[in-house]
Write a protein that holds these residues in place. Structure first.
Motif, PDB file in Angstrom:
ATOM      1  N   GLN A  10       3.249  11.791  -3.982  1.00 14.37           N
ATOM      2  CA  GLN A  10       2.572  10.547  -3.600  1.00 14.37           C
ATOM      3  C   GLN A  10       3.084  10.011  -2.269  1.00 14.37           C
ATOM      4  O   GLN A  10       2.313   9.490  -1.453  1.00 14.37           O
ATOM      5  CB  GLN A  10       2.751   9.486  -4.694  1.00 14.37           C
ATOM      6  CG  GLN A  10       1.975   9.768  -5.969  1.00 14.37           C
ATOM      7  CD  GLN A  10       0.476   9.935  -5.710  1.00 14.37           C
ATOM      8  OE1 GLN A  10      -0.120   9.228  -4.899  1.00 14.37           O
ATOM      9  NE2 GLN A  10      -0.125  10.900  -6.400  1.00 14.37           N
ATOM     10  N   ARG A  38       1.423  12.183   0.394  1.00 10.53           N
ATOM     11  CA  ARG A  38      -0.009  11.893   0.500  1.00 10.53           C
ATOM     12  C   ARG A  38      -0.283  10.547   1.166  1.00 10.53           C
ATOM     13  O   ARG A  38      -1.164  10.426   2.021  1.00 10.53           O
ATOM     14  CB  ARG A  38      -0.647  11.909  -0.897  1.00 10.53           C
ATOM     15  CG  ARG A  38      -0.885  13.284  -1.478  1.00 10.53           C
ATOM     16  CD  ARG A  38      -1.860  14.122  -0.672  1.00 10.53           C
ATOM     17  NE  ARG A  38      -3.139  13.463  -0.430  1.00 10.53           N
ATOM     18  CZ  ARG A  38      -4.177  13.525  -1.252  1.00 10.53           C
ATOM     19  NH1 ARG A  38      -4.094  14.208  -2.363  1.00 10.53           N
ATOM     20  NH2 ARG A  38      -5.305  12.904  -0.955  1.00 10.53           N
ATOM     21  N   ARG A  39       0.486   9.539   0.795  1.00  6.62           N
ATOM     22  CA  ARG A  39       0.239   8.198   1.333  1.00  6.62           C
ATOM     23  C   ARG A  39       0.703   8.054   2.774  1.00  6.62           C
ATOM     24  O   ARG A  39       0.274   7.155   3.484  1.00  6.62           O
ATOM     25  CB  ARG A  39       0.912   7.146   0.448  1.00  6.62           C
ATOM     26  CG  ARG A  39       0.243   7.042  -0.934  1.00  6.62           C
ATOM     27  CD  ARG A  39       0.803   5.905  -1.743  1.00  6.62           C
ATOM     28  NE  ARG A  39       0.367   5.983  -3.141  1.00  6.62           N
ATOM     29  CZ  ARG A  39       0.693   5.112  -4.071  1.00  6.62           C
ATOM     30  NH1 ARG A  39       1.478   4.088  -3.761  1.00  6.62           N
ATOM     31  NH2 ARG A  39       0.266   5.251  -5.309  1.00  6.62           N
ATOM     32  N   SER A  40       1.590   8.946   3.200  1.00  2.00           N
ATOM     33  CA  SER A  40       2.009   8.900   4.609  1.00  2.00           C
ATOM     34  C   SER A  40       0.860   9.312   5.515  1.00  2.00           C
ATOM     35  O   SER A  40       0.755   8.901   6.659  1.00  2.00           O
ATOM     36  CB  SER A  40       3.207   9.824   4.839  1.00  2.00           C
ATOM     37  OG  SER A  40       2.817  11.181   4.695  1.00  2.00           O
ATOM     38  N   ASN A  41      -0.019  10.150   4.965  1.00  2.00           N
ATOM     39  CA  ASN A  41      -1.205  10.601   5.700  1.00  2.00           C
ATOM     40  C   ASN A  41      -2.289  10.948   4.684  1.00  2.00           C
ATOM     41  O   ASN A  41      -2.318  12.058   4.159  1.00  2.00           O
ATOM     42  CB  ASN A  41      -0.876  11.816   6.571  1.00  2.00           C
ATOM     43  CG  ASN A  41      -2.072  12.263   7.389  1.00  2.00           C
ATOM     44  OD1 ASN A  41      -3.169  11.699   7.277  1.00  2.00           O
ATOM     45  ND2 ASN A  41      -1.874  13.286   8.205  1.00  2.00           N
ATOM     46  N   PRO A  42      -3.172   9.989   4.381  1.00  2.14           N
ATOM     47  CA  PRO A  42      -4.206  10.199   3.351  1.00  2.14           C
ATOM     48  C   PRO A  42      -5.079  11.428   3.578  1.00  2.14           C
ATOM     49  O   PRO A  42      -5.699  11.945   2.645  1.00  2.14           O
ATOM     50  CB  PRO A  42      -5.046   8.918   3.424  1.00  2.14           C
ATOM     51  CG  PRO A  42      -4.123   7.895   4.006  1.00  2.14           C
ATOM     52  CD  PRO A  42      -3.253   8.635   4.970  1.00  2.14           C
ATOM     53  N   THR A  71       9.262   1.334   4.213  1.00  3.59           N
ATOM     54  CA  THR A  71       8.166   0.922   3.320  1.00  3.59           C
ATOM     55  C   THR A  71       8.489   1.250   1.863  1.00  3.59           C
ATOM     56  O   THR A  71       8.331   0.410   0.964  1.00  3.59           O
ATOM     57  CB  THR A  71       6.847   1.626   3.724  1.00  3.59           C
ATOM     58  OG1 THR A  71       6.513   1.264   5.051  1.00  3.59           O
ATOM     59  CG2 THR A  71       5.716   1.246   2.777  1.00  3.59           C
ATOM     60  N   TRP A  72       8.964   2.465   1.622  1.00  2.00           N
ATOM     61  CA  TRP A  72       9.265   2.891   0.255  1.00  2.00           C
ATOM     62  C   TRP A  72      10.554   2.255  -0.268  1.00  2.00           C
ATOM     63  O   TRP A  72      10.676   2.000  -1.470  1.00  2.00           O
ATOM     64  CB  TRP A  72       9.323   4.417   0.176  1.00  2.00           C
ATOM     65  CG  TRP A  72       7.950   5.025   0.309  1.00  2.00           C
ATOM     66  CD1 TRP A  72       7.395   5.581   1.437  1.00  2.00           C
ATOM     67  CD2 TRP A  72       6.943   5.090  -0.695  1.00  2.00           C
ATOM     68  NE1 TRP A  72       6.111   5.986   1.200  1.00  2.00           N
ATOM     69  CE2 TRP A  72       5.800   5.713  -0.119  1.00  2.00           C
ATOM     70  CE3 TRP A  72       6.875   4.702  -2.025  1.00  2.00           C
ATOM     71  CZ2 TRP A  72       4.629   5.937  -0.821  1.00  2.00           C
ATOM     72  CZ3 TRP A  72       5.701   4.938  -2.737  1.00  2.00           C
ATOM     73  CH2 TRP A  72       4.599   5.538  -2.142  1.00  2.00           C
ATOM     74  N   LYS A 124       9.514  -1.050  -1.459  1.00  3.95           N
ATOM     75  CA  LYS A 124       8.683  -0.985  -2.662  1.00  3.95           C
ATOM     76  C   LYS A 124       9.535  -0.776  -3.913  1.00  3.95           C
ATOM     77  O   LYS A 124       9.403  -1.495  -4.902  1.00  3.95           O
ATOM     78  CB  LYS A 124       7.640   0.132  -2.548  1.00  3.95           C
ATOM     79  CG  LYS A 124       6.809   0.279  -3.836  1.00  3.95           C
ATOM     80  CD  LYS A 124       5.645   1.204  -3.663  1.00  3.95           C
ATOM     81  CE  LYS A 124       4.888   1.406  -4.970  1.00  3.95           C
ATOM     82  NZ  LYS A 124       4.468   0.163  -5.635  1.00  3.95           N
TER      83      LYS A 124
END
Length: 638
Positions: free
Chosen positions: A94, A97-101, A211-212, A215
């Protein structure tokens, strides 16, 4: 908190109430670690008012993550779905993936990995990087090569540090580099690359890392003893807050072949020394009878590299029973097992047999299938006679002692690989002269053919026990089928009692036909006996556990040489022992005068059990009579 009163002992309560900062919970078998994790999650949210979405819970398997999430949802009425549960791979996937959709990650399947490696090895042979004579070794050990590539990626070691056999080491670095190059060319990655890619991403992109970190301010990890270096490095990057809560038992670390390193767990206190880390020992076992646990602890305390910890059985577990047994051979042990099980069919789903290897489990599954005793492996159960290695031995013997037919020759001529062409045998029966004539002028090939027919001539004049030994050691069938050693051992044992090779061939063919004629038994109640490996038994528990074949060469395995490997093998036996709640049966084989077998060295601290039972240790009927006492004294565990 909706219900401030919760059940739990003092150590569990200390773990549940832990708030900020690093903590390590040493959770021995049956000590209630899942209870601690889910209750702590609830306490964090309802008492400490921590935002549910800032909590990350990591386990090692998808099944474990789902089970933990379900238990948490149940005790909280599904009030906090924002808590993130996942495996290392799913969480890191995840992040990528979220670093580059737009990133599309295609994961290499096992069959793809095998195909890539097979092509690399054959190319290496053609280029002279791998010797032609060693090519077969590489192809036979593809599974081990894949496992070693995975281990190296997870431990971040150099491919030069390969731990495979000496025949594979010379070409391993080339194979490793070419494998990774091929993955890149095909635009695919393997599961281990996912971890490496995530680590590099977080390391090289500070904003993404931040960011992570913001979170997930609270991270909980289950089964921490199984963590490897790359996983640890990623967690170290993510957990800037130092609110890391880990649960595990270094005595149950048994996945070294995947790169797991219990040393990471042992260094936890040192890694967080500036943060005043808390160490909590869940010291009460709610599963095993006292005698079972006490003897398991005597065994594991022989390991040198471990946390020194105290563990005791809860009084509600009862005393429990240990039944030590020794048998002359597998046939006698199997007879005892069948007698025992026929007396306990009504509680068969509460019994487990735990082995070091899959081959041992499958061998017993086949014997029990014949007796109509249902097991979890009965669909795959097969007789040793249907082992490809045993079939090959019989094909060699058939060609040598029955007839020189083309059919038998085709089955043996390239096992092991000799690159003999089918075109060299134009007739129904094989002529050594014609085969050599076909290769006239090819000195190397003529030498190989000469060796093959010389071997055929030798085994034709031997008695069965010697011919089987010759095939296994000199022809190389053991090396050709490393996963079929148990079946080959059964063939060797059978050959001792048969005077003639033709009779052995007939006996094996009859065994094979009988096996194919055995129909799978369906149990109307759906109950079945569990046959498991020590790896596969982890996390499970049963009223009665039988650990057979506790011999040197089996546990520890012959391939375990270093002190680290030996200690891991001892941990496997400890895991097996601590699956038992009420009764634990342990047996080993003594062998014959001609082929004596030694009990496992791991039994030394508890050998008094066998010494106290010398008068009836070899009786095959005793486990059954002993277990009638066992059955009437079952206890419940928390």
């Amino acid at each position: 908190m909706k219900n401030k009163e919760f059940l739990g002992n003092a150590a569990q309560k200390e773990a549940i109430l832990h708030n900020e900062g690093p903590a390590i919970v040493l959770a021995g078998p049956g000590s209630g670690k899942t209870f601690v994790i889910v209750e702590r999650l609830r306490y964090m949210i309802e008492e400490y008012k921590i935002e549910p979405s800032s909590i990350l819970v990591i386990t090692f398997t998808k099944a474990a993550a789902m089970e933990m999430q379900q238990r948490f949802m149940k005790i909280t009425d599904s009030s906090y779905p924002e808590v993130c549960f996942g495996t290392f791979h799913s969480v890191f996937y995840q992040i990528i993936r979220r670093s580059n959709p737009n990133t599309k990650l295609q994961i290499a399947t096992e069959s793809t990995k095998y195909k890539i490696l097979r092509d690399i090895i054959l190319r290496a042979k053609d280029r002279g990087i791998i010797k032609s004579s060693a090519t077969e070794d590489y192809l036979e050990q593809l599974k081990d090569i894949i496992s070693e590539i995975s281990r190296i990626k997870n431990t971040m070691e150099s491919p030069k540090d390969c731990k495979l056999s000496s025949s594979i080491k010379p070409g391993f670095k080339y194979i490793y580099d070419e494998y990774n190059k091929s993955l890149k060319e095909f635009g695919i990655i393997d599961f281990d690359d996912m971890l490496l890619r995530c680590f590099e991403l977080l390391l090289n992109e500070p904003e993404l890392l931040e960011t992570w970190q913001k979170k997930f301010k609270y991270i909980l990890i289950d089964e921490y003893q199984d963590i490897n270096l790359i996983q640890y490095k990623i967690i170290s990057l993510l957990c800037e807050s130092n609110n890391l809560f880990v649960v595990g038992d270094d005595d149950q670390s048994i996945y070294g072949f995947r790169g797991s390193d219990p040393g990471i767990m042992l260094k936890f206190e040192g890694e967080f020394k500036d943060c005043n880390p808390k160490i909590i020992n869940l010291d009460t076992n709610y599963r095993c009878g006292k005698k079972i646990l006490d003897n398991a602890l005597l065994l594991i305390e022989e390991n040198k590299v471990r946390f020194r910890k105290k563990l005791h059985a809860d009084v509600s577990n009862g005393e429990g029973y240990i039944v030590p047994r020794r048998y002359h051979n597998k046939k006698q042990q199997t007879g005892a097992i069948i007698t025992f099980l026929k007396g306990h069919l009504d509680e068969i789903d509460k019994i487990a047999f735990i082995f070091r290897t899959n081959q041992e489990a499958n061998a017993l599954a086949n014997e029990l299938k014949r007796e109509g005793i249902p097991t979890n492996l009965q669909e795959n159960a097969r007789s040793f006679a249907n082992s490809p290695a045993v079939k090959l031995c019989i094909d060699y013997l058939s060609f040598a002692c029955v007839e020189k037919s083309r059919e038998f020759f085709f089955r043996i001529m390239n096992k092991p690989l000799r690159y003999i062409s089918r075109d060299c045998v134009p007739d129904e029966f094989v002529s050594e002269f014609k085969v050599k004539k076909f290769y006239n002028g090819n000195t190397k090939k003529l030498k190989e053919i000469d060796t093959l027919f010389r071997q055929i001539n030798i085994i034709s004049k031997m008695r069965p026990s010697l011919s089987v030994r010759f095939l296994r050691n000199e022809v190389g069938i053991d090396k050709l089928f490393p996963g079929e050693i148990d079946a080959l051992n059964e063939l060797s044992e059978l050959s001792l009692s048969i005077p003639d090779n033709r009779m052995l061939i007939e006996k094996i063919n009859q065994e094979r036909m009988e096996d194919e004629g055995v129909k799978t038994t369906k149990n109307p109640k759906g109950k079945c006996l569990k046959l498991l490996t020590m790896h596969g038994s982890k996390g499970l528990e049963f009223d009665i556990v039988w650990l057979p074949n506790l011999n040197e060469g089996i546990i520890p395995s012959r391939s375990s040489v270093t002190s680290e490997q030996i200690e891991e093998e001892r941990r496997m036996l400890y895991v097996g022992m601590t699956r038992a709640k009420t009764a634990l049966i342990m047996s080993y084989l003594t062998g014959s005068d001609e082929n004596p077998m030694l009990p496992s060295r791991f039994l030394r601290p508890i050998r008094y059990l066998w010494e106290e039972n010398k008068d009836h240790s070899s009786s095959p009927s005793r486990p059954s009579s002993g277990s009638s006492t066992i059955s009437s004294n079952s206890t419940s565990s928390r």
